[in-house]
Motif scaffolding. Structure first.
Motif, PDB file in Angstrom:
ATOM      1  N   UNK A 224       0.856  -1.190   0.000  1.00 46.99           N
ATOM      2  CA  UNK A 224       0.000   0.000   0.000  1.00 46.99           C
ATOM      3  C   UNK A 224       0.888   1.234   0.000  1.00 46.99           C
ATOM      4  N   UNK A 225       0.501   2.278  -0.727  1.00 41.94           N
ATOM      5  CA  UNK A 225       1.286   3.514  -0.733  1.00 41.94           C
ATOM      6  C   UNK A 225       1.054   4.295   0.555  1.00 41.94           C
ATOM      7  N   UNK A 226       1.879   5.295   0.783  1.00 45.59           N
ATOM      8  CA  UNK A 226       1.737   6.167   1.948  1.00 45.59           C
ATOM      9  C   UNK A 226       1.404   7.568   1.468  1.00 45.59           C
ATOM     10  N   UNK A 227       0.291   8.116   1.939  1.00 49.61           N
ATOM     11  CA  UNK A 227      -0.172   9.431   1.521  1.00 49.61           C
ATOM     12  C   UNK A 227      -0.228  10.340   2.742  1.00 49.61           C
ATOM     13  N   UNK A 228       0.768  11.207   2.893  1.00 51.91           N
ATOM     14  CA  UNK A 228       0.758  12.155   3.996  1.00 51.91           C
ATOM     15  C   UNK A 228      -0.105  13.349   3.650  1.00 51.91           C
ATOM     16  N   UNK A 229      -1.150  13.583   4.438  1.00 51.73           N
ATOM     17  CA  UNK A 229      -2.054  14.700   4.152  1.00 51.73           C
ATOM     18  C   UNK A 229      -1.807  15.871   5.098  1.00 51.73           C
ATOM     19  N   UNK A 230      -2.182  17.051   4.659  1.00 51.11           N
ATOM     20  CA  UNK A 230      -2.006  18.255   5.471  1.00 51.11           C
ATOM     21  C   UNK A 230      -3.026  18.283   6.605  1.00 51.11           C
ATOM     22  N   UNK A 231      -2.818  19.203   7.528  1.00 52.84           N
ATOM     23  CA  UNK A 231      -3.755  19.342   8.641  1.00 52.84           C
ATOM     24  C   UNK A 231      -5.159  19.641   8.128  1.00 52.84           C
ATOM     25  N   UNK A 232      -5.253  20.484   7.132  1.00 53.70           N
ATOM     26  CA  UNK A 232      -6.562  20.824   6.574  1.00 53.70           C
ATOM     27  C   UNK A 232      -7.201  19.607   5.907  1.00 53.70           C
ATOM     28  N   UNK A 233      -6.411  18.817   5.202  1.00 52.45           N
ATOM     29  CA  UNK A 233      -6.943  17.623   4.546  1.00 52.45           C
ATOM     30  C   UNK A 233      -7.381  16.579   5.569  1.00 52.45           C
TER      31      UNK A 233
END
Length: 277
Positions: A224-233
């Motif tokens: 599985x990939x890793x998707x770091x999202x922002x605080x807003x996301x």
């Protein structure tokens, strides 16, 4: 608990094919970060590459486990006595059912994961208390309707009453094209008013782009990939809910039990708890 490495080695005839031991798996890599033994050489090698790129992975994993303890304890103390924990990962000390049942011995917990090694270990820990019950089912967050049908079939959760939905360190493995926001909304729509969402999610807000790219490159070669999202996301997963204090913060800053360590505001994992009105 006996580690899988003590029973199987990759390439041995006895290794079930669906474990895919030759391909790194995020749950087994996470187990390695936490010091567990339920991982294969491929997982350890990938985890070491991720740690070489960002040595804070290990401390972040531990901070996330501590957040889970505080958050589930808080939700249980608010009167929630049934939990749906999705993407539970390899069981370690301080699982959701242990935390919840320490507050309410009658609390019921359904664990959900789609990885055979996770399911095997989780089922080995399903004793619960004399009153509370726990179970584990195989389902996928990316197919929320099927997941809910499977959970309902277990007859352990009463969706007419509030549920604690736990999505701890799982959504960052679901890229946008697999519609993670829709999946969370589908789950929340079924839950009764008064239900709570416990959420933690990785972020790249505090690391250089070069480090981010090296880390995501490691996970691109995993299952599985890793998707770091922002605080807003990350906050967008909570739209329409009452976000409890202190809001969306790095996990060490969510209702800490002591004085947070220096740098706690830059840990690469956000956490929050929210209530459905």
């Amino acid at each position: 608990m006996v580690g899988y490495d003590s029973m199987w080695e990759p390439g041995e005839p006895g290794v079930p094919a669906d474990l895919r031991p030759e391909i790194p798996h995020p749950a087994r890599m996470y187990d390695y970060y936490l010091g567990g033994k339920d991982n294969f050489p491929s997982d350890r090698a990938a985890a070491e590459r991720a740690l070489a790129a960002n040595p804070e992975f290990r401390s972040t994993a531990r901070a996330n486990r501590a957040f889970l303890t505080r958050a589930v304890r808080s939700v249980a103390a608010a009167g929630i006595d049934q939990f749906l924990d999705i993407g539970t990962g390899i069981p370690t000390a301080g699982n959701t059912h242990q935390i919840a049942q320490a507050v309410d011995p009658g609390a019921r917990v359904v664990y959900v994961d789609n990885d055979p090694i996770v399911l095997a270990h989780a089922r080995a820990l399903m004793g619960g208390t004399a009153v509370g019950r726990t179970t584990v089912i195989q389902a996928d967050l990316r197919e929320p309707e099927k997941l809910l049908d499977a959970a309902e079939a277990e007859k352990l959760l009463d969706f007419d009453r509030p549920v604690g939905l736990v999505l701890a360190a799982v959504l960052h493995f679901v890229p946008d094209h697999q519609r993670p926001y829709d999946a969370v909304r589908t789950l929340l729509d079924v839950l009764a008013p008064g239900s709570h969402l416990v959420l933690s999610h990785g972020t790249a807000d505090f690391i250089p782009a070069a480090v981010r790219d090296r880390v995501t490159g490691v996970y691109d070669r995993a299952t599985a990939p890793l998707v770091g999202r922002t605080r807003e996301e990350v906050g967008a997963f909570l739209d329409g809910l009452e976000v409890l204090d202190p809001g969306v913060v790095t996990v060490p800053l969510w209702r800490p039990e002591g004085t947070p360590e220096a740098g706690a505001d830059r840990v690469s994992m956000y956490g929050a708890v929210a209530r459905k009105a």
